[in-house]
Design an enzyme around this catalytic site. Structure first.
Site, PDB file in Angstrom:
ATOM      1  N   HIS A 122      -3.163   5.202   6.386  1.00 43.49           N
ATOM      2  CA  HIS A 122      -2.178   4.608   5.476  1.00 43.49           C
ATOM      3  C   HIS A 122      -0.758   4.982   5.889  1.00 43.49           C
ATOM      4  O   HIS A 122      -0.495   6.115   6.300  1.00 43.49           O
ATOM      5  CB  HIS A 122      -2.430   5.084   4.041  1.00 43.49           C
ATOM      6  CG  HIS A 122      -3.733   4.629   3.472  1.00 43.49           C
ATOM      7  ND1 HIS A 122      -3.904   3.386   2.919  1.00 43.49           N
ATOM      8  CD2 HIS A 122      -4.938   5.251   3.390  1.00 43.49           C
ATOM      9  CE1 HIS A 122      -5.161   3.265   2.503  1.00 43.49           C
ATOM     10  NE2 HIS A 122      -5.811   4.376   2.778  1.00 43.49           N
ATOM     11  N   ASP A 176       0.852  -1.199   0.000  1.00 44.22           N
ATOM     12  CA  ASP A 176       0.000   0.000   0.000  1.00 44.22           C
ATOM     13  C   ASP A 176       0.882   1.242   0.000  1.00 44.22           C
ATOM     14  O   ASP A 176       1.577   1.515   0.975  1.00 44.22           O
ATOM     15  CB  ASP A 176      -0.882  -0.060   1.259  1.00 44.22           C
ATOM     16  CG  ASP A 176      -1.583   1.256   1.597  1.00 44.22           C
ATOM     17  OD1 ASP A 176      -1.582   2.185   0.772  1.00 44.22           O
ATOM     18  OD2 ASP A 176      -2.158   1.322   2.710  1.00 44.22           O
TER      19      ASP A 176
END
Lengths: 560, 560
Positions: free
Chosen positions: A368, A196
């Site tokens: 994130h 990610d």
């Protein structure tokens, strides 16, 4: 399957639009297919009127008999939203953690899925099999509980999928990410890391959820009136923090907005959220509670026009209007493209006297990983190859630079667009011929019937409107049999533009007469002439170029 | 004018949409009107197809004989863009600094302005008169040269207008803002300060243009291939820096994009920009220059789809395509709402291999004062009252807090929406009855004929398209005389939806027959029935709600 491919393993990124990838990855070996995540995207201004965007699943449908199951990393829409559309066509087993499966099941109520679909709970530290693939979920931190990465054991070695992740050393919804599990992967010479990279351009570390917890406590303690907080409806951990701080400072809590109510219901049932009944107040009863004893948790963190917070900001919510002492907390970051709507919401709230608080690192931290966490993940896993996912092209590209700082070669990082296929064989990776990939629009009940042509027309209609010259002609002769007429929508305000419309109507009449006088009996000729002459006439008169759609009604004249 | 108002002075903020004000201020005294700036706004997604948005100038047109002239603070579109529309209706004297007037004159080429308009150069330190108002322009720093604030002498005292400003201690396009002039204003017990609060929510000071200069020098020195820089076409100072750095490092310069070419031409003629012919290369010849000897200055800093840089990013520019070693500098901040388009441009450039640099405080600094500079302006001018302008509502509101930190009372800060009027009398300010204010849309050649109804239709058309049931009926009986037909645009892809359209066509036929069978001969009844029945039928079939526009053609049957 041909002999040469027998031992090969393939990794296919299936969905995406242009720069933006979607979260649906296909893994193949021994003629078997396993799918990780089936996400959706929400439409932007390039997709007017589209409800949502699915990955193009042609490849899956064409190879249906080979598909062994779906594994889900977490319960966000961009990872599970497309699953119901797949399960309507195919009966499949689906693995996920409890909250993820709970959110999937809540979604499925509106769908008619194939009998035979199975939903199987998976647990960290327990490996299970999907066909010949071995899967071990590994805990990660993210902005929704029960998020995992995956260790995927294949013929060619270990594939590590980070899931959407961050490393939070002091999370508020459970333990930190499982550093040890990822380190164990790193001890097995893994083949490839899918990672990610959403925040790859952001330096340092993402803030801990603990930072937000402290800010929320202070704000909720000091607020002179009501506290109105918005966040993503799936951010259960954030909701829990607001609930806990409210409880501590003697406030009751109301949940407002459909998606938030649903997620609170699911998460409560699965013990992922604790909102005791004595704290809760229904929205219809909030006016019974003193303002300084009340917290409202509402949808609308992205300024969605129909959400609770947008309505409140416009002064058009049925149950909630803003008072001078209200404190509004925007506990979310803006998804690119939503900024204007979010500012509009904030301006509306300010105008009515609310005190609005927002800001990354203050009342919100990202879910994130930032650059340093991404580096840590790479150094823990030590993969031969890497495939960045999640984020725009510039983020994927930034990972290429970052990986080189960590000693990887640029050519060992693969940026896979929609349909692109990475094949692993004899320990080496290379791209091979692509499969169909991309996106499919869902509009109303239709999947895939709103394509580029329709979207182009919608954009043209939006920009200049439509003008319809209307003529009735005798069927075989094209002789006009009724006065010409003009309809329009989105072109000019009809009540105040009668002269203009009258002029255009005359030009329609002249054109029809001219075509008839030339002896033509072909309606197509009349259609083409009307389109070009009326289009040109309108452009000269107004400088605009609306869609011109001539309506020619052929009438069979009767003799009575 | 009535006696009671004789000595009063009024300040009117004329244009704006909802939260966002426009830059056009009207000052009144002794029955005379003076206008400061006539800006435009660019349309957002709420204004599909609109070319630009003007202030509502009804009040000016209704009081035309009282208007004594227009004073311009600087040459940005949001301050001068509406002037040509005003000068088409009224002959007026216009005052401005040389570059501002140069840019106005370049715009006027496309307009048919009234004979008798005069353009008068104004100079700092020289007071002039507009009717009974005395005006002294005062140098400020901003992202375009020749920007000024104004000292406006009135019956009721001194009004200070900051213009769009920042305080740059080390500017690159001339001296710093005229601190002394503003201090002299502060020594005269001024009545009110109108102040640019765009960046009121940003702490500290805006960076100096010198910071950007250093960054550009380093980047242009080290770039291995071409340098492609974009900024606002009006940011002449920034262009000069890129030109100077290019010259120093042996690069030639090409200017690409219509607005940038025009501004470079005007600024060069007025000696506000120095681009020697020996440095310049025409875009058609850029391939003759080695890549490391070339800088391209291009339009498109906001990701505008038709701009040079967007075309380059899409790979569709006639003269420029991206090479691996290209360095792209995004030397501008994003205007709220443009973020998605800007990221799209950056992603497209990255994908083709360009190295893209961006970031406030690095390759760009804002042209608007941040909080500390705003405080300095207030403390220099020491006004009794303040009127924040420029920025969204939350910025204006933030100024109210900031002013209180500086010792002003909250009620002495006036946030004036469109049409609101602040009256000064006997040294006191109060709001009085408003005048017409707001905005007018310009679409093509039409000014004001695209209003809310048309925009609503355009949005509806964009979201679900349009469906037209078409029936021809006998004029007096409403008896159908031709088979029903269906046209659509933006609804479904017609080639692949024949069955659906056939079903709808049948329903149109049934509805028409039913209405006729009921004995109705009123086309309005048929129209209403078609609209509701076909709308409902389509929604049941597809889940969509396109605009339904029945076309009823009344045919007079002849007896031959």
């Amino acid at each position: 399957m041909t002999q040469t491919n027998d031992s090969a393993v393939r990794l296919i990124s299936l969905g995406g639009i242009g720069d933006i990838g979607m979260n649906m990855t296909v893994f193949e070996q021994n003629g078997e297919i396993m799918i990780v995540d089936v996400g959706i995207m929400f439409p932007d201004e390039e997709h007017p009127g589209v409800d949502l965007i699915l990955p193009d699943m042609t490849y899956i449908y064409e190879n249906a008999e080979r598909v062994k199951g779906v594994v889900l990393t977490h319960g966000h829409e961009d990872h599970i939203g497309g699953l119901p559309f797949l399960l309507e066509r195919m009966a499949l087993p689906v693995w996920g953690t409890p909250l993820t499966l709970g959110l999937v099941e809540a979604k499925l109520e509106e769908f008619d899925i194939q009998p035979g679909c199975k939903f199987i709970e998976m647990k960290t530290h327990e490996t299970f099999e999907v066909g010949s693939f071995g899967i071990e979920p590994m805990r990660v931190n993210h902005s929704i509980p029960d998020s995992v990465g995956l260790a995927i054991y294949t013929n060619q070695g270990l594939i590590v999928h980070s899931g959407d992740f961050k490393f939070d050393q002091t999370p508020t919804d459970g333990p930190p990410a499982d550093f040890h599990a990822f380190a164990r992967c790193g001890a097995q010479d893994p083949l490839v890391l899918m990672i990610d990279t959403t925040n790859c351009n952001e330096e340092g570390y993402s803030g801990s959820e603990r930072v937000v917890e402290r800010a929320l406590h202070e704000i909720i303690e000091d607020a002179p009136g009501r506290v109105i907080m918005t966040t993503f409806a799936s951010n259960i951990g954030r909701l829990q923090q607001a609930i806990d701080a409210s409880a501590e400072h003697g406030r009751k809590v109301a949940i407002i907005g459909r998606s938030m109510e649903r997620n609170v219901r699911v998460a409560s049932r699965l013990a992922r959220l604790d909102l005791p009944n004595r704290l809760r107040v229904e929205v219809e009863r909030i006016d019974d509670i003193p303002y300084d004893k009340l917290t409202l948790l509402v949808t609308g963190s992205q300024g969605e026009p129909l959400s609770a917070l947008s309505r409140i900001a416009r002064g058009s919510h049925r149950d909630v209007s803003i008072h001078e002492d209200d404190t509004v907390i925007m506990s979310a970051s803006s998804i690119p493209g939503n900024e204007a709507l979010i500012w509009k919401t904030i301006n509306g709230l300010c105008r009515q006297g609310a005190h609005v608080l927002y800001g990354e690192g203050y009342v919100h931290v990202s879910g994130h990983a930032k650059a340093e966490e991404i580096k840590l993940m790479v150094n823990l896993v030590r993969p031969r190859y890497a495939v960045p996912f999640h984020g725009e092209y510039r983020h994927l590209l930034a990972f290429k630079d970052l990986a080189q700082d960590l000693g990887m070669a640029a050519e060992d990082v693969f940026i896979l667009g929609p349909g692109r296929v990475l094949e692993f064989k004899d320990g080496r990776a290379r791209e091979v011929a692509p499969v169909p990939g991309g996106s499919v629009n869902v509009d109303g009940l239709g999947v895939g019937d709103v394509g580029d042509v329709v979207l182009q027309d919608r954009k043209a209609l939006a920009n200049e409107g439509i003008v319809l010259p209307i003529v009735a002609v005798e069927k075989d002769t094209c002789r006009p049999v009724a006065p010409p007429d003009i309809y329009s929508r989105g072109f000019v305000y009809i009540q105040e533009s009668e002269d203009l419309l009258e002029q255009i109507k005359h030009e329609v009449g002249r054109t029809t007469e001219d075509v008839h006088t030339q002896g033509t009996d072909d309606p197509q000729v009349l259609y083409d002439q009307l389109r070009s002459r009326i289009g040109g006439y309108i452009e000269r008169l107004t400088g605009r170029r609306p869609l011109i759609l001539p309506v020619i009604v052929p009438v069979e004249l009767e003799r009575r």
